[in-house]
Scaffold this active site. Structure first.
Site, PDB file in Angstrom:
ATOM      1  N   CYS A   9      45.512  42.950  39.237  1.00  0.00           N
ATOM      2  CA  CYS A   9      45.975  43.740  39.988  1.00  0.00           C
ATOM      3  C   CYS A   9      44.790  44.328  40.845  1.00  0.00           C
ATOM      4  O   CYS A   9      44.136  44.985  40.092  1.00  0.00           O
ATOM      5  CB  CYS A   9      46.909  44.845  39.685  1.00  0.00           C
ATOM      6  SG  CYS A   9      47.401  46.038  40.685  1.00  0.00           S
ATOM      7  N   CYS A  12      45.267  48.638  39.902  1.00  0.00           N
ATOM      8  CA  CYS A  12      45.102  49.361  38.578  1.00  0.00           C
ATOM      9  C   CYS A  12      44.463  48.315  37.576  1.00  0.00           C
ATOM     10  O   CYS A  12      44.336  48.411  36.438  1.00  0.00           O
ATOM     11  CB  CYS A  12      46.302  49.568  38.173  1.00  0.00           C
ATOM     12  SG  CYS A  12      47.635  48.256  37.885  1.00  0.00           S
ATOM     13  N   CYS A  30      52.293  49.598  40.260  1.00  0.00           N
ATOM     14  CA  CYS A  30      51.751  50.477  41.481  1.00  0.00           C
ATOM     15  C   CYS A  30      52.718  50.477  42.486  1.00  0.00           C
ATOM     16  O   CYS A  30      52.649  51.704  43.172  1.00  0.00           O
ATOM     17  CB  CYS A  30      50.513  49.770  41.848  1.00  0.00           C
ATOM     18  SG  CYS A  30      49.151  49.452  40.689  1.00  0.00           S
ATOM     19  N   GLY A 109      19.490  34.319  68.128  1.00  0.00           N
ATOM     20  CA  GLY A 109      20.603  34.911  69.056  1.00  0.00           C
ATOM     21  C   GLY A 109      21.682  35.508  68.110  1.00  0.00           C
ATOM     22  O   GLY A 109      22.806  35.920  68.655  1.00  0.00           O
ATOM     23  N   LYS A 112      19.732  39.808  64.778  1.00  0.00           N
ATOM     24  CA  LYS A 112      19.186  40.509  63.842  1.00  0.00           C
ATOM     25  C   LYS A 112      18.552  41.614  64.155  1.00  0.00           C
ATOM     26  O   LYS A 112      18.609  42.738  63.484  1.00  0.00           O
ATOM     27  CB  LYS A 112      18.421  39.397  63.181  1.00  0.00           C
ATOM     28  CG  LYS A 112      19.003  38.071  62.479  1.00  0.00           C
ATOM     29  CD  LYS A 112      18.102  37.098  61.867  1.00  0.00           C
ATOM     30  CE  LYS A 112      17.060  36.521  62.906  1.00  0.00           C
ATOM     31  NZ  LYS A 112      17.716  35.619  63.715  1.00  0.00           N
ATOM     32  N   CYS A 744      33.418  34.949  15.251  1.00  0.00           N
ATOM     33  CA  CYS A 744      32.053  35.498  14.455  1.00  0.00           C
ATOM     34  C   CYS A 744      31.866  36.729  14.563  1.00  0.00           C
ATOM     35  O   CYS A 744      30.801  37.315  14.010  1.00  0.00           O
ATOM     36  CB  CYS A 744      30.974  34.450  15.159  1.00  0.00           C
ATOM     37  SG  CYS A 744      30.656  35.087  16.784  1.00  0.00           S
ATOM     38  N   ASP A 774      37.048  20.715  42.684  1.00  0.00           N
ATOM     39  CA  ASP A 774      37.262  19.048  42.543  1.00  0.00           C
ATOM     40  C   ASP A 774      38.541  18.619  43.126  1.00  0.00           C
ATOM     41  O   ASP A 774      39.580  19.506  42.975  1.00  0.00           O
ATOM     42  CB  ASP A 774      36.909  18.670  41.153  1.00  0.00           C
ATOM     43  CG  ASP A 774      35.859  18.946  40.856  1.00  0.00           C
ATOM     44  OD1 ASP A 774      34.596  19.300  41.452  1.00  0.00           O
ATOM     45  OD2 ASP A 774      35.496  18.980  39.311  1.00  0.00           O
ATOM     46  N   TYR A1452      49.032   5.869  50.233  1.00  0.00           N
ATOM     47  CA  TYR A1452      49.233   6.487  48.641  1.00  0.00           C
ATOM     48  C   TYR A1452      47.929   6.177  47.849  1.00  0.00           C
ATOM     49  O   TYR A1452      47.194   5.313  47.978  1.00  0.00           O
ATOM     50  CB  TYR A1452      50.298   5.710  47.650  1.00  0.00           C
ATOM     51  CG  TYR A1452      51.724   6.285  48.082  1.00  0.00           C
ATOM     52  CD1 TYR A1452      52.412   6.178  49.355  1.00  0.00           C
ATOM     53  CD2 TYR A1452      52.311   7.131  47.097  1.00  0.00           C
ATOM     54  CE1 TYR A1452      53.433   6.955  49.514  1.00  0.00           C
ATOM     55  CE2 TYR A1452      53.605   7.667  47.344  1.00  0.00           C
ATOM     56  CZ  TYR A1452      54.023   7.660  48.726  1.00  0.00           C
ATOM     57  OH  TYR A1452      55.288   8.222  48.900  1.00  0.00           O
TER      58      TYR A1452
END
Length: 1711
Positions: A9, A12, A30, A109, A112, A744, A774, A1452
């Site tokens: 969410c 929350c 919420c 252009g 910046k 572990c 993929d 196909y």
């Protein structure tokens, strides 16, 4: 709602549905009800207000604040500058608001500098200090003016301080004092001022915002990096910690590439040290006020270790901004006159803005000479050289229109000019080249390395190995040495000077060794001979000295790049014209350019559309000018978007980023984001790491919530992020204890939630997201997850997919962005849930029974395990004795002796008993599919399937057709085999559109070589369709209609079959026209006297010189072929007779061929004999036949024998022969005739080979109309035609006799009476008799049945309608639903539909009632192997009729494709024609065209060349390739290239050797007669000596052994079986084998890599089969794979399938 995600969410971080996420809303906890709005910001605001009102506002506030503050800043920007933000500027603002430092690599252009100035003012208004660092004094002045303008427009009171060399002395003093006293909000200086004044003026100061404009100038003093970090708030201690991290990471890279035993331990130790230091740095940053830094540059070359301090302390790396994008039209001109004249012509045609490059071998003297020549011709041109420093300035201010200079990589004209608004094209007066004396005077490092690469192929094996080592050593050493340092090393070698720097001295030593090596090998005459013969290297002798010339590709790329620059509207178009002065070097340049740029093409200059190219060039220059002047339109601004591309693997992200230049990098959490400009997008590329979510294990039924919704169960998967323990490798989903590995106990756990947070972080900053996971169902599911969890953070999300990681493929994919395919997602959801349910239930059962927690089972694993166990059993039971003999001619044969062969003595001689020798043509194998690649890698490379997939993934990251005899229906009524239709390019086909017959245009014709499986779909009407597995058919299943690929068609489906389409043939012929059509022109034509004398005689006299002309003139005759040849088109009305020039041939008239003629043709087709000129018919009563023939041919004598009747005429006999009356194919023109003529022909056929009778069955007398023939091909054509005119029928073949029957359906009896009966003569009475008996007991029932009961059941009727229908029509509709077939008569359904209420179901049924198709049930589906040609069309309606069935065309496809695209074919063509010769190239597309392609190389580069290009740094890969990578690449490369080569011709030999104690069959080849594809791969046959029958051969060695006859499976064998038996998918083949081995059910033998089942595996398998046979059977597994495919195709409802699976599993669990 399709799924639930835990902790996703956006408000929350609780659980939330996919539905809410896609709606860009928080969860139901919420917000009760979702909020909707028109725009993204309105939605964000409305959600925030609703949350605030409800008292649940949490994390959403951050989303709102970021969007709101960005809007406020943009409003302020508009006020301050008069412009709105670029998309990229909006992204930069959001990063700043988040407190992130970063590097901007953006083209000219993009605003910046304006952005830096504006943000400095914005920070100042917030009470924060900013520092802007620019490269030069003019830019300090420009930036100050910019800031002052912003302050004035915004009415902002900001203290501005600056320092530059143009200030007066007093101003300098005052400004310096202000700076020392920090009397400023914004400081602007040059980078040089910072370096000189830091210690005295700025040390100890702190800035909240530092903006560096132009990284190159800033880094000239590398200590500026440290200074900027101090100014941001870092201390010496923290910077030292960062240095320590850099040192430790270098140490790590050494261990990563090493093989020491304690490698992992050392790596873990280094990791712990690095993480400790990183935590200390982060702690410092949190406690201290660290400023934000932006480094901006259009280009840059940040190198060395110091720049890495930004990575460790600020989380970003500076990229070069160097773009790898080109938009250049590359052309060449072969000179026909003096080069100066060519250049003059070119400048005149192309206009201003040209750069002229002179190759180094022509020299600067030639450049001066050319400049003077052009100046004299009136061109304003300047020579760029060290003497003329004002040349560039003059060009920029308009004093010069052209520049000329040397084509050298570091020349001013090649690198030192960036004027995209002025430079339009480049002209090369020769090919840019390196020229070396073989003595190598004054060599440069890069040129020496280039020369070494070029000659490596010509060296001996020993020298080559030394060369490779030298090359690798030197390249590695110079990797981080700046160019000016390399010049010192080169000078030291040339002058014999010492070098103080110890490391540089070592580099000098290796360089010297390389140069001496080159000098030695270049004196080798054999090497020089090979160089002279090479088509890509020039070897010339001048004044007794040898020179080598090779292309200077880097210079060509850099020089042409001046004409094509990135700017804020894309990439400007440029033009290059190269005058070819050396053919060999030119060929080398083109070849190397193709290695670097797959899309590169060099076009002859004369073929260019010059006006159009120049128009585009000038259009782009105008855009650049507008951008530079700040007048760019909003439309162009919208073209440049900020975008986030998400791929699965970090390697792929790195590879893609490097395609477009050197990216800048930013670290977000543990993820690295790469940023690069691709012209119309500022692209950030990020790797998701693959699957981030999986089903939980502690909720619902194994992670799936099950809800009741009326009569149905609804299944909702619950997903959580995947976790992986870094210490033990355990992967899990649910925490038992938060942050702790459940296996572990380690807290060193990586949670994919961190990836989601990082992706959400960047998603907020961009305008669009492109998900490039993929291109398979797994990738689609990952894309769906990413789309869902990122949706609340951005307004635009699209899915893109590419099937090869190449620059063109990626750019194409971006242009073709689409939405996520929900059907593919549904299929993957079902696949994962089914896997989880089966796996958990069976695994828990195994763990309980066998008391082991390391046991598991799966539906696919189990049958595969069964195959291995079964083969092992066969293996152990098949031991026999073998005798191996070596013969005197070297031949080795093996004799099987059987189980009792222990005491058999070997013979002294063997005899060659049989020999078969023949020339055979061997076609190459198709390119690899996944399964074939895995099998061969296992067989030949001894690689396991998982390892092969991993290697292939590393390499990858760096047929819709039918058989030739398939019948197609043409728009003019003709029916012919598809092979003929394709070969003749028949353009007008019959198809269906909206289920109505429609003419279709064939857009493309396909002929494809195929060597693989075909699906044979057998229909209930006796027809069958043989097609590739992915060929599409129009299918009805359970009342649902759709395209289904052949491999998914199953028994019980209904296939659409053309029916009642009407016949469109209109053709009529006279005998003469038919003869011409059939090509019978060796006939004499007698013409009437008047026409002949007037029209023909003059031409005869003029054109015929032999004595035959007198015969023609006397008899007024002419051969038909001459009439055709001379173009006489009005002679037919004047024809008196036709005859052949042979004894006994009598003239016959030309007459109209009406229905009677075609009826006779039908008689001959059925029971005729054609014997020379005689036409004989064997039919009783003969008198009836005789009267027919006399009626049709009154000019012929009809004779009668005891059992035949006939006539003699060679013309009509030949006509019948060519029409296919007795053998060969039935000519297609027959079905282009008028309908009544074809019907008469069919009647004639029935009158000879047909019969009408009564067959009594349990219901009473049944009418049978049957046509019988051995010519199944003719009956198939007639059957298709009869369906089209509304006569249903079915075909049947007696397998014993080979005789075919065409049986008329009784449901079409009245239609048969209407269409065919009127033309019956001989069997009319027979028909009448049978018909009257049948009709006396059976009422007429006409028409077909539609399999639509499931749909009919959903119709709505008003109360009482049932009785009304029964009363008014006599139809009891409710009985229809009781039929198991669910078929309803079409005519009755039509009436009943009038009573039904309006609904979609009613409309659907109406369309079926009115359709031009019927539905024929599938009786069975089989598979057969096929080698040969296959055919297909691409049509305007996307379908055509094949054997009567409606077939899809060219869409196909699957990942197991052998298809090769045009791009792939071009790759093969380039390699084969250049390396082997044009005669070896034979293009083949192989399988169908579609989404996927066969596995193939993306460039025409073989393994040796690939190794060289990687070594040279030309191809840069994200990881080092191992020996096995190269072995696999070589296997793929050779298989693909041979698939595009000519067949080989061999002398094939098959022999039987008799050893007395047994026989051996040998098969192989004696010699290769024509090599073809065997140039690259060996034939798949054994090489044998030539043998002769009866030959006795002495045994020189004998060996006996005992071994099994049956071989154990390898991993490759198992994968081939999985493909063959349709178990698993290409993406899961390797995983299934890996799982069986990991669980200890199967082990692999060491040497031969054979698979053996373990005792544990056998026990587990037998237990599963004994208790859950149907659940884990091969058949059920295969059926489920087909169901998944149908879900993917949108045919099957995935919720319904889940319900069925759940019920199936519950039956076993409860049982």
């Amino acid at each position: 709602m399709k799924a639930v995600y835990r902790e996703m969410c956006p408000n929350c971080w609780g659980r939330i549905s996919d539905e809410r996420l896609v709606m860009r809303n928080p969860c139901e906890e919420c917000l009760d009800e979702p909020v909707h709005a028109d725009s993204y910001f309105q939605l964000v605001s409305a959600v925030r207000n609703a949350l605030k009102l409800r008292g649940t506002l949490k994390e959403w506030e951050k989303i709102y604040q970021l969007e709101n503050q960005t809007r406020e800043i943009e409003e302020f920007f508009k006020k301050a500058t008069g412009f709105t933000f670029w998309s990229a500027q909006r992204t930069w603002v959001k990063r700043l608001l988040k407190g992130r430092s970063f590097s901007i690599i953006a083209p000219t252009g993009m605003g910046k500098s304006t952005f830096g100035a504006f943000m400095a003012v914005w920070h100042a208004l917030k009470g924060k200090k900013s520092y802007i660092v620019v490269p030069t004094t003019p830019l300090v002045i420009q930036t100050v003016r910019k800031i002052e303008g912003i302050m004035e427009n915004a009415n902002a009171d900001v203290r501005l301080a600056y320092y530059h060399g143009n200030l007066r002395k007093k101003e300098k003093e005052e400004m310096l004092e202000r700076i020392k006293n920090e009397d400023y909000d914004i400081l602007v200086t040059s980078a040089q001022w910072l370096a000189r004044n830091y210690e005295e003026v700025l040390k100890g100061r702190h800035f909240d915002f530092i903006f560096v404009d132009d990284v190159d100038a800033f880094l000239k003093a590398s200590k500026n990096i440290d200074r900027s970090l101090y100014l941001l708030g870092f201390t010496d201690e923290i910077i030292q910690k960062a240095w320590e991290i850099i040192r430790l990471k270098k140490q790590m890279s050494r261990y990563l590439n090493g093989n020491s035993e304690d490698r992992n331990e050392k790596l873990n130790g280094l990791n712990r040290e690095i993480e400790k230091l990183q935590r200390e740095i982060e702690k410092f940053k949190r406690k201290n006020k660290i400023g934000i830094m932006i480094i901006a540059s259009a280009t840059g070359s940040a190198r060395g270790d110091r720049i890495k301090l930004y990575r460790e302390l600020l989380g970003f790396e500076v990229g070069s901004g160097r773009s790898a994008l080109r938009n250049v039209v590359d052309s060449y001109l072969k000179p026909t006159k003096d080069i100066k004249e060519h250049v003059e012509e070119l400048l005149t045609r192309l206009g201003k803005g040209g750069l002229i490059f002179v190759p180094v071998d022509q020299g600067l003297g030639y450049a001066e000479e050319l400049a003077n020549y052009l100046s004299e011709k009136g061109f304003k041109i300047e020579l760029v050289s060290s003497k003329n420093k004002k040349a560039l300035e003059k060009f920029e201010n308009g004093e010069a229109d052209y520049l000329i200079g040397s084509a050298t990589y570091y020349g001013s004209l090649v690198r030192g000019i960036d004027l995209p608004h002025l430079i339009r094209y480049a002209v090369f007066t020769g090919v840019p080249k390196f020229r070396f004396s073989i003595d190598l005077e004054r060599p440069t490092i890069y040129r020496a390395l280039g020369l070494l690469s070029e000659i490596m192929d010509f060296l001996s094996e020993e020298d080559r190995r030394q060369a490779e080592k030298l090359h690798a050593r030197l390249r590695r050493l110079i990797r981080n040495i700046p160019q000016f340092e390399l010049l010192k090393i080169e000078e030291a070698l040339a002058e014999g000077l010492p070098i103080e720097n110890e490391f540089h001295n070592h580099v000098l030593g290796v360089f010297r060794e390389l140069v001496e090596f080159l000098r030695r090998v270049l004196r080798d005459e054999e090497v020089l001979r090979k160089l002279a013969e090479d088509p890509f290297i020039s070897l010339v002798k001048e004044e007794g000295k040898w020179y080598i010339e090779i292309p200077d590709v880097r210079t060509y790329i850099q020089a042409t790049g001046r004409t094509s620059r990135l700017f804020a509207g894309g990439i400007t178009k440029g033009l290059s014209v190269l005058i070819v002065d050396n053919e060999k070097v030119f060929n080398g340049l083109v070849r190397q350019m193709r290695w670097r740029f797959q899309e590169f093409k060099m076009v002859p200059f004369e073929e260019l559309d010059l006006d159009e190219i120049l128009r585009q060039i000038d259009e782009d220059r105008e855009k650049v000018r507008l951008v530079m002047e700040g007048k760019i339109s909003a439309k162009v601004k919208d073209l440049v978007r900020s975008a986030l591309m998400i791929v699965e693997s970090p390697n792929k992200a790195r590879t893609i980023a490097n395609f477009f230049g050197q990216p800048s990098k930013t670290r977000i959490g543990d993820l690295v984001a790469y940023e690069i400009s691709v012209g119309d997008r500022m692209l950030t590329i990020l790797a998701s790491g693959g699957h981030m979510f999986d089903l939980v294990t502690n909720e619902g039924y194994h992670g799936v919530l099950i809800q009741n919704e009326g009569d149905m169960l609804k299944f909702i998967p619950v997903y959580d992020t995947l976790k992986r323990c870094r210490d033990c490798g355990h992967q899990f989903v649910d925490w038992e204890k938060k942050g702790v590995c459940p296996r572990c106990g380690s807290t060193n756990v990586r949670d994919a939630l961190e990836n989601v947070i990082a992706m959400r972080e960047i998603a907020q900053e961009v305008d669009e997201i492109l998900i490039a996971t993929d291109p398979d169902t797994e990738g689609e599911k990952i894309a769906w997850d990413i789309r869902n969890v990122l949706a609340p953070y951005t307004p635009n999300i699209k899915r893109i997919e590419f099937h090869e990681v190449t620059r063109p493929a990626i750019m194409k994919a971006i242009q073709e962005a689409r939405d996520v395919n929900e059907n593919r997602v549904n299929a993957q959801i079902v696949r994962r849930i089914e896997d989880r349910w089966i796996g958990f239930e069976l695994s828990q059962e195994l763990q309980r029974v066998f008391e082991s927690y390391n046991l598991s089972a799966g539906r696919v694993q189990t049958p595969v395990l069964g195959w291995i166990i079964e083969r092992y059993k066969e293996f152990t039971e098949s031991e026999v004795y073998f005798l191996g003999l070596t013969l005197e001619n070297g031949l080795q044969v093996t004799i099987e002796l059987g189980k009792d062969g222990k005491d058999v003595e070997p013979p002294e001689y063997v005899t060659v008993e049989e020999v078969q020798l023949e020339e055979r043509e061997l076609n190459p194998a198709p390119p690899y599919t996944t399964d074939a690649m895995l099998k061969d890698a296992s067989t030949f490379l001894k690689l396991s399937a998982p390892e092969t997939m991993r290697l292939a993934q590393d390499l990858f990251e760096a047929g819709l057709c039918v058989t030739p005899d398939t019948l197609v229906s043409l728009a003019d009524g003709r029916i012919m085999e598809i092979k003929d239709a394709v070969e003749k390019s028949e353009g007008n086909l019959l198809s269906v559109n909206g289920l109505k017959p429609k003419e279709a245009k064939a857009l493309k014709f396909w002929e494809i070589d195929w060597n693989g499986p075909l699906k044979v779909i057998k229909l209930k009407n006796g027809h069958e369709i043989k097609a590739t597995p992915d060929h599409g058919l129009l299918v009805m299943r359970e009342g649902k209609l759709g395209w289904v690929s052949a491999k998914n068609v199953r028994e019980g489906d209904y296939v659409a079959f053309a029916y009642n389409t009407g016949h469109r043939g209109r053709d009529e012929y006279t005998l003469l026209k038919l003869m011409i059509k059939l090509g019978i022109t060796d006939v004499m034509v007698e013409l009437d006297e008047e026409y002949f004398n007037e029209k023909v005689a003059p031409i005869v006299r003029e054109r015929i010189s032999t004595s035959t002309k007198y015969k023609y003139l006397r008899r007024r005759v002419l051969p038909l072929y001459l009439l055709q040849e001379w173009g006489l088109d009005d002679y037919e009305a004047h024809v008196k007779s036709l005859y052949r020039q042979r004894a006994g041939s009598k003239p016959i008239p030309n007459f109209k061929l009406d229905g009677r003629f075609w009826y006779v043709f039908g008689l001959v087709l059925g029971d005729g004999t054609l014997r020379d000129s005689k036409v004989l018919i064997s039919q009783t009563p003969l008198k009836d036949v005789k009267s027919v023939l006399e009626d049709v041919f009154p000019f012929l004598r009809v004779f009668e024998t005891t059992n035949q009747v006939g006539f003699s005429n060679s013309i009509i006999a030949e006509v019948f022969r060519r029409l296919g009356a007795r053998k060969g194919k039935l000519h297609p023109l027959v079905f282009g005739l008028r309908e009544e003529y074809i019907n008469a022909m069919i009647a004639g056929y029935f009158d000879t080979d047909g019969t009408f009778s009564i067959l009594n069955d349990r219901k009473g007398p049944n009418f049978r109309g049957i046509l019988t023939s051995k010519r199944g091909d003719v009956l198939r054509m007639l059957s298709v035609y009869l369906y089209q005119i509304g006569i249903m029928n079915y075909l049947r073949r007696d397998e014993r006799t080979g005789v075919w029957d065409l049986i008329i359906s009784n449901r079409s009896l009245e239609k048969f009476r209407e269409k065919i009966y009127p033309y019956l003569r001989i069997r009319r009475a027979q028909f009448d008799e049978a018909y009257s008996v049948y009709r006396a007991s059976r009422r007429a029932f006409e028409g077909d049945l539609l399999p639509v009961a499931p749909v009919f059941g959903k119709l709505k009727f008003k109360n009482g309608t049932k009785n009304r229908i029964l009363k008014e029509t006599g139809i009891d509709v409710w009985n229809w639903l009781k039929r198991p077939e669910g078929e309803i008569p079409r005519d009755k359904l039509s009436k009943v539909l009038e009573y039904a209420e309006e609904s979609p179901e009613k409309e659907f049924l109406k369309s079926l009632v009115e359709a031009g198709v019927t539905w024929v049930k599938v009786k069975g589906v089989e598979e057969e192997l096929y080698t040969g040609k296959l055919y297909d069309f691409t049509t305007t309606t996307e379908n055509f009729l094949s054997n009567g069935a409606v077939s899809h065309n060219c869409t196909y496809h699957r990942t197991d494709s052998t298809h090769v695209s045009n791009t792939g074919i071009e790759v093969a063509k380039e390699y084969i024609t250049q390396e082997l010769g044009e005669k070896y190239f034979k293009p083949r597309p192989w399988g169908e065209e579609g989404a996927h392609e066969a596995i193939r190389p993306t460039r025409p580069i073989d393994t040796g060349r690939l190794m060289q290009l990687i070594r040279d740094g030309i191809i840069q890969l994200p990881r080092n390739l191992t020996r096995n990578h190269y072995r696999l690449y070589d296997m793929i490369f050779r298989r693909f290239m041979t698939s595009q080569m000519t067949p080989a011709k061999i002398l094939y030999e098959k022999a039987v050797i008799n050893a007395g104690v047994g026989k051996a069959e040998l098969e192989g080849y004696v010699e290769i007669i024509e090599d073809g594809w065997t140039r690259l791969r060996s034939p798949p046959l054994r090489e044998l000596p030539k043998l002769e029958k009866g030959m006795k051969l002495k045994v020189v060695e004998a060996k006996k052994w005992k071994a099994p006859k049956v071989s154990l499976y390898t991993q490759g064998d198992i994968i081939a079986l999985m493909k063959e038996r349709k178990i698993g998918r290409p993406s899961t083949y390797a995983k299934i084998v890996e799982t069986l081995m990991r669980r200890g059910y199967v082990v692999e033998t060491k040497g031969r890599k054979k698979l053996l089942p373990t005792e544990k595996g056998i026990k587990v398998y037998h237990y599963l089969v004994s208790k859950y046979r149907d659940l884990v059977s091969e058949e059920r597994t295969r059926e489920l794979e087909e169901i998944m495919d149908r879900i993917e195709e949108g045919i099957e409802d995935y919720i319904k399938v889940l319900g069925e699976l759940y019920s199936e599993i519950q039956r076993y669990v409860s049982g």
